[in-house]
Structure formats: structure tokens, C-alpha cells
Design an enzyme around this catalytic site. Sequence first.
Site, PDB file in Angstrom:
ATOM      1  N   GLY A  12       0.827  -1.215   0.000  1.00  0.00           N
ATOM      2  CA  GLY A  12       0.000   0.000   0.000  1.00  0.00           C
ATOM      3  C   GLY A  12       0.856   1.257   0.000  1.00  0.00           C
ATOM      4  CB  THR A  92      -9.134  -5.997   7.260  1.00  0.00           C
ATOM      5  OG1 THR A  92      -9.482  -6.695   6.067  1.00  0.00           O
ATOM      6  CG2 THR A  92      -7.676  -5.608   7.187  1.00  0.00           C
ATOM      7  CG  ASN A  99      -5.678 -14.384  12.015  1.00  0.00           C
ATOM      8  OD1 ASN A  99      -5.930 -15.297  12.809  1.00  0.00           O
ATOM      9  ND2 ASN A  99      -6.449 -14.119  10.966  1.00  0.00           N
ATOM     10  CB  ALA A 114      -0.769   1.253  11.077  1.00  0.00           C
ATOM     11  CE1 TYR A 145      -9.093   2.775   8.276  1.00  0.00           C
ATOM     12  CE2 TYR A 145      -9.587   4.849   9.376  1.00  0.00           C
ATOM     13  CZ  TYR A 145      -8.671   4.004   8.773  1.00  0.00           C
ATOM     14  OH  TYR A 145      -7.345   4.376   8.673  1.00  0.00           O
ATOM     15  CE  LYS A 149      -6.823   1.030  10.869  1.00  0.00           C
ATOM     16  NZ  LYS A 149      -5.476   0.480  10.674  1.00  0.00           N
TER      17      LYS A 149
HETATM   18  P1  NAD Z   1      -3.488   1.727   1.686  1.00  0.00           P
HETATM   19  O1  NAD Z   1      -4.903   1.391   1.386  1.00  0.00           O
HETATM   20  O2  NAD Z   1      -2.635   2.281   0.618  1.00  0.00           O
HETATM   21  O3  NAD Z   1      -2.738   0.465   2.290  1.00  0.00           O
HETATM   22  C1  NAD Z   1      -3.370  -0.592   2.945  1.00  0.00           C
HETATM   23  C2  NAD Z   1      -2.807  -1.895   2.399  1.00  0.00           C
HETATM   24  O4  NAD Z   1      -3.403  -2.989   3.096  1.00  0.00           O
HETATM   25  C3  NAD Z   1      -3.121  -2.096   0.917  1.00  0.00           C
HETATM   26  O5  NAD Z   1      -1.947  -2.475   0.247  1.00  0.00           O
HETATM   27  C4  NAD Z   1      -4.162  -3.198   0.913  1.00  0.00           C
HETATM   28  O6  NAD Z   1      -4.154  -3.974  -0.256  1.00  0.00           O
HETATM   29  C5  NAD Z   1      -3.768  -3.979   2.154  1.00  0.00           C
HETATM   30  N1  NAD Z   1      -4.858  -4.768   2.734  1.00  0.00           N
HETATM   31  C6  NAD Z   1      -6.125  -4.373   2.989  1.00  0.00           C
HETATM   32  N2  NAD Z   1      -6.819  -5.367   3.551  1.00  0.00           N
HETATM   33  C7  NAD Z   1      -5.957  -6.433   3.670  1.00  0.00           C
HETATM   34  C8  NAD Z   1      -6.087  -7.743   4.175  1.00  0.00           C
HETATM   35  N3  NAD Z   1      -7.235  -8.191   4.683  1.00  0.00           N
HETATM   36  N4  NAD Z   1      -5.002  -8.554   4.119  1.00  0.00           N
HETATM   37  C9  NAD Z   1      -3.826  -8.125   3.593  1.00  0.00           C
HETATM   38  N5  NAD Z   1      -3.648  -6.882   3.112  1.00  0.00           N
HETATM   39  C10 NAD Z   1      -4.708  -6.047   3.140  1.00  0.00           C
HETATM   40  O7  NAD Z   1      -3.527   2.718   2.937  1.00  0.00           O
HETATM   41  P2  NAD Z   1      -2.344   3.474   3.689  1.00  0.00           P
HETATM   42  O8  NAD Z   1      -2.659   4.902   3.642  1.00  0.00           O
HETATM   43  O9  NAD Z   1      -1.029   2.994   3.258  1.00  0.00           O
HETATM   44  O10 NAD Z   1      -2.608   2.992   5.181  1.00  0.00           O
HETATM   45  C11 NAD Z   1      -1.828   2.001   5.814  1.00  0.00           C
HETATM   46  C12 NAD Z   1      -2.280   1.856   7.261  1.00  0.00           C
HETATM   47  O11 NAD Z   1      -2.118   3.087   7.942  1.00  0.00           O
HETATM   48  C13 NAD Z   1      -3.754   1.459   7.394  1.00  0.00           C
HETATM   49  O12 NAD Z   1      -3.882   0.545   8.454  1.00  0.00           O
HETATM   50  C14 NAD Z   1      -4.417   2.763   7.736  1.00  0.00           C
HETATM   51  O13 NAD Z   1      -5.567   2.546   8.506  1.00  0.00           O
HETATM   52  C15 NAD Z   1      -3.331   3.476   8.525  1.00  0.00           C
HETATM   53  N6  NAD Z   1      -3.516   4.925   8.462  1.00  0.00           N
HETATM   54  C16 NAD Z   1      -3.208   5.638   7.329  1.00  0.00           C
HETATM   55  C17 NAD Z   1      -3.430   7.017   7.303  1.00  0.00           C
HETATM   56  C18 NAD Z   1      -3.090   7.874   6.121  1.00  0.00           C
HETATM   57  O14 NAD Z   1      -3.360   9.078   6.158  1.00  0.00           O
HETATM   58  N7  NAD Z   1      -2.512   7.370   5.061  1.00  0.00           N
HETATM   59  C19 NAD Z   1      -3.963   7.656   8.432  1.00  0.00           C
HETATM   60  C20 NAD Z   1      -4.292   6.887   9.537  1.00  0.00           C
HETATM   61  C21 NAD Z   1      -4.041   5.534   9.549  1.00  0.00           C
HETATM   62  N1  UDP Z   2      -2.243 -17.408  14.448  1.00  0.00           N
HETATM   63  C1  UDP Z   2      -1.623 -17.125  13.255  1.00  0.00           C
HETATM   64  N2  UDP Z   2      -0.287 -17.381  13.155  1.00  0.00           N
HETATM   65  C2  UDP Z   2       0.455 -17.890  14.185  1.00  0.00           C
HETATM   66  C3  UDP Z   2      -0.193 -18.146  15.396  1.00  0.00           C
HETATM   67  C4  UDP Z   2      -1.546 -17.892  15.507  1.00  0.00           C
HETATM   68  O1  UDP Z   2      -2.220 -16.676  12.300  1.00  0.00           O
HETATM   69  O2  UDP Z   2       1.653 -18.081  14.020  1.00  0.00           O
HETATM   70  C5  UDP Z   2      -3.668 -17.129  14.562  1.00  0.00           C
HETATM   71  C6  UDP Z   2      -4.433 -18.359  15.028  1.00  0.00           C
HETATM   72  O3  UDP Z   2      -5.072 -18.906  13.882  1.00  0.00           O
HETATM   73  C7  UDP Z   2      -5.436 -17.836  15.995  1.00  0.00           C
HETATM   74  C8  UDP Z   2      -5.060 -16.379  16.237  1.00  0.00           C
HETATM   75  O4  UDP Z   2      -3.849 -16.173  15.579  1.00  0.00           O
HETATM   76  O5  UDP Z   2      -6.738 -17.843  15.449  1.00  0.00           O
HETATM   77  C9  UDP Z   2      -4.924 -16.034  17.681  1.00  0.00           C
HETATM   78  O6  UDP Z   2      -3.911 -16.822  18.258  1.00  0.00           O
HETATM   79  P1  UDP Z   2      -3.885 -17.138  19.806  1.00  0.00           P
HETATM   80  O7  UDP Z   2      -2.714 -17.994  20.074  1.00  0.00           O
HETATM   81  O8  UDP Z   2      -3.991 -15.863  20.565  1.00  0.00           O
HETATM   82  O9  UDP Z   2      -5.263 -17.836  20.046  1.00  0.00           O
HETATM   83  P2  UDP Z   2      -5.745 -19.335  19.952  1.00  0.00           P
HETATM   84  O10 UDP Z   2      -4.875 -20.035  18.940  1.00  0.00           O
HETATM   85  O11 UDP Z   2      -5.564 -19.838  21.320  1.00  0.00           O
HETATM   86  O12 UDP Z   2      -7.153 -19.197  19.510  1.00  0.00           O
END
Ligand code: NAD
Ligand code: UDP
Length: 313
Positions: A12, A92, A99, A114, A145, A149
Site C-alpha cells: 500500500g 481486516t 491473527n 497502525a 473503520y 481500529k
Molecule cells: P493503503 O490502502 O494504501 O494500504 C493498505 C494496504 O493494506 C493495501 O496495500 C491493501 O491492499 C492492504 N490490505 C487491505 N486489507 C488487507 C487484508 N485483509 N489482508 C492483507 N492486506 C490487506 O492505505 P495506507 O494509507 O497505506 O494505510 C496504511 C495503514 O495506515 C492502514 O492501516 C491505515 O488505517 C493506517 N492509516 C493511514 C493514514 C493515512 O493518512 N494514510 C492515516 C491513519 C491511519
Molecule cells: N495465528 C496465526 N499465526 C500464528 C499463530 C496464531 O495466524 O503463528 C492465529 C491463530 O489462527 C489464531 C489467532 O492467531 O486464530 C490467535 O492466536 P492465539 O494464540 O492468541 O489464540 P488461539 O490459537 O488460542 O485461539
Amino acid sequence: MTQRVLVTGGAGFLGSHLCERLLAEDCDVLCVDNFYTGTKRNVVHLASKPMFELMRHDITFPLYVECDRIYNLACPASPIHYQFDPVQTTKTSVHGAINMLGLAKRTRARILQASTSEVYGDPEVHPQTEDYWGRVNPIGPRSCYDEGKRCAETLFFDYQRQHGLDIKVVRIFNTYGPRMLPNDGRVVSNFIVQALRGEPITLYGDGAQTRSFCYVDDLIDGMVRMMNTPQGFYGPLNLGNPVEFTIRELAEKVLSLTGSKSRIERKPLPQDDPRQRQPDIALAKGKLDWQPKVALEDGLKETVRYFRELLAQ
Ligand code: NAD
Ligand code: UDP
Ligand code: UDP
């Protein structure tokens, strides 16, 4: 020893600048992204570096890798994108945080979240200090959002208290710079792209609402400094530029920097649009010896240059 650093959302806007910075510091960087709002184009220049690895993965699903540090940036950040699929946005932030915290717990990695100034909502305290709890609508269009967060912050602090995790939380205020998406609806990219195309500048409301804009290089420097603070300092910590502008002033600056003849066109103010926002960065100054160096005008020039090239392609 080479540090293995996982950057979620690494393709991103902010993530790609962070990957660049970490590679320059000789870290071994694993960039994880599902390319929802990020793009391979943002990191293609890093692909040939031996210490860089790109992995397509959605952090709402578990991830088993080995690392020493995690920067958790994955989450769409612009209102258009995070409101497009609001349930996925909350997943997310919340499932993604669980995770990544689970991963940090297993690997004993230090993990930085972040977070965002949006946790303050439409604030009654100005400028916003970290101890302000915020004024957030829990059921509005921005809530996926903001509340996502906020819940992620809760999870970070609970994993710290319950499992002794080494956490860091930064609250990022409006940041801009090269590699923002031209169509992501955020004000800086919108105004620059509109000015360069000679289209009307869309000013929402009367333009008297304020924001404080931080250039990306300053922000990334603050984030890395926060990651390097001693264990036991968790934050939350504000990162942003405290110099506040009205949105109308921003429109005028963009027009003058681009030499554009675009006219300003008034549009309705979106629901729950915060009236003012300015970070109090006393904590960051004290703990990180950090403050932004790039003035809005200079940062805008770099950003205009980027969009000029992009639009010419
Ligand atoms: P961005 O949208 O460019 O970047 C976010 C990235 O996360 C993207 O590359 C997107 O593809 C990826 N992504 C989204 N959902 C995902 C998922 N489920 N799994 C894996 N990847 C996923 O935005 P940014 O401006 O670079 O923001 C980055 C972080 O900083 C975010 O968490 C945002 O909330 C935080 N943030 C940014 C600002 C800003 O002004 N730019 C302000 C406050 C907070
Ligand atoms: N998890 C992951 N990667 C790791 C370890 C854990 O993605 O290396 C994920 C796992 O699937 C779980 C979550 O993180 O759902 C939370 O992990 P935690 O150990 O806190 O909880 P538990 O496994 O006991 O539910
Ligand atoms: N804004 C605007 N015109 C645009 C896009 C945004 O006037 O084309 C305004 C928006 O209403 C808000 C401010 O600019 O008051 C910042 O909007 P952005 O979406 O960039 O960030 P956020 O509201 O999340 O701070």
C-alpha cells in the site's frame, strides 16, 4: 543478526515506503498484502532485492511465518475503499489483528499497530492528546473503520496484559505523498488529480473543516522510531504534522502549485465528517525525539510530481 520484519499491507501507500526504509536498514522484509487497495507496482522496484519477499495473503486468515518484528498496516484507509465492503474492513481490523497478535505471541515478535486519528472521531478536545477517548458514532458509515481500529487497539492492549506481548500502537493522522491512489477519494490525491486534469476541485461543505497533513517520509521515520523504543512503552502515540489547514486553503495551495485553471466546485459534506483535526505530538517529541520536517508546500510539490508522471503514462 539480520532482523526479519513482516509488513502487512506492505504494497500500500505507507507500507511500500516502510518496506523501502527497512530494506535500507538491512532488514529482511516480508511484505504481505492481498492487493485490495495496494498494488504490485508500489513495490516492483524492490522485487530484485535479495532481502525482499512479496506474499499475497489476506490477514483475516491465519499466517504462519517466522519473524522478529511485525508492522500491522493492512487495512483500506480511504473512506471510499473502506466503505465499499464495510464488513471486510471490520474483519481486516479485528480478525487481522487477532491473527497478527497470535503470530506475535507464537514467535515472541514485537508488533506495531497502525492505528488512526479516526479513533478520536469528531473530537471535542482540540488538539487531540492520546488520553482523549474520542467521540465516535458506532453505527454510521465510517464506523467499520473507526470502531474496527478501536477494537484492534483493545486487542493489542489485552494481548499485552494477558500474554505479555511486546506491543506498540501509533495513531496516524492524515498522511500524504507519492503512491497514494489517484482514485482513492482522499483529499490530497483528489485535489491534485483534479487540478492536473483541469477538472473542478470538489470542495465538500464550506471548506472550513480542518486537517493537518503529514508528509509520508516524516511519518515513516516516526513509525520506525516508535518500533525502536524500549520494551514497556506501548503508546498509543500520535504521529502527524500539527500544522493545521482548512480544506479550502489546501485547495488553493494545490491550484497555485499546479498552475491549474480548475474552478472550485462545492459538494455536500459527507456524513460524520470531522470538523477539525490536529495531533498533539508532545508525546512523540518527548519519547521519539521526533517531529515532522517537511512543510506542506514541499511535500505537495513531490506529490504533484508523482501524479504528473503517473497521469502521463
Ligand atoms: P493503503 O490502502 O494504501 O494500504 C493498505 C494496504 O493494506 C493495501 O496495500 C491493501 O491492499 C492492504 N490490505 C487491505 N486489507 C488487507 C487484508 N485483509 N489482508 C492483507 N492486506 C490487506 O492505505 P495506507 O494509507 O497505506 O494505510 C496504511 C495503514 O495506515 C492502514 O492501516 C491505515 O488505517 C493506517 N492509516 C493511514 C493514514 C493515512 O493518512 N494514510 C492515516 C491513519 C491511519
Ligand atoms: N495465528 C496465526 N499465526 C500464528 C499463530 C496464531 O495466524 O503463528 C492465529 C491463530 O489462527 C489464531 C489467532 O492467531 O486464530 C490467535 O492466536 P492465539 O494464540 O492468541 O489464540 P488461539 O490459537 O488460542 O485461539
Ligand atoms: N474532502 C473534500 N474534497 C474531496 C475529498 C475530501 O473537500 O474531494 C474533504 C473531506 O470532506 C474532509 C477532508 O477533505 O473534510 C479530508 O478528507 P479525507 O477523505 O482525505 O480524510 P479524512 O476525512 O479521513 O480525514
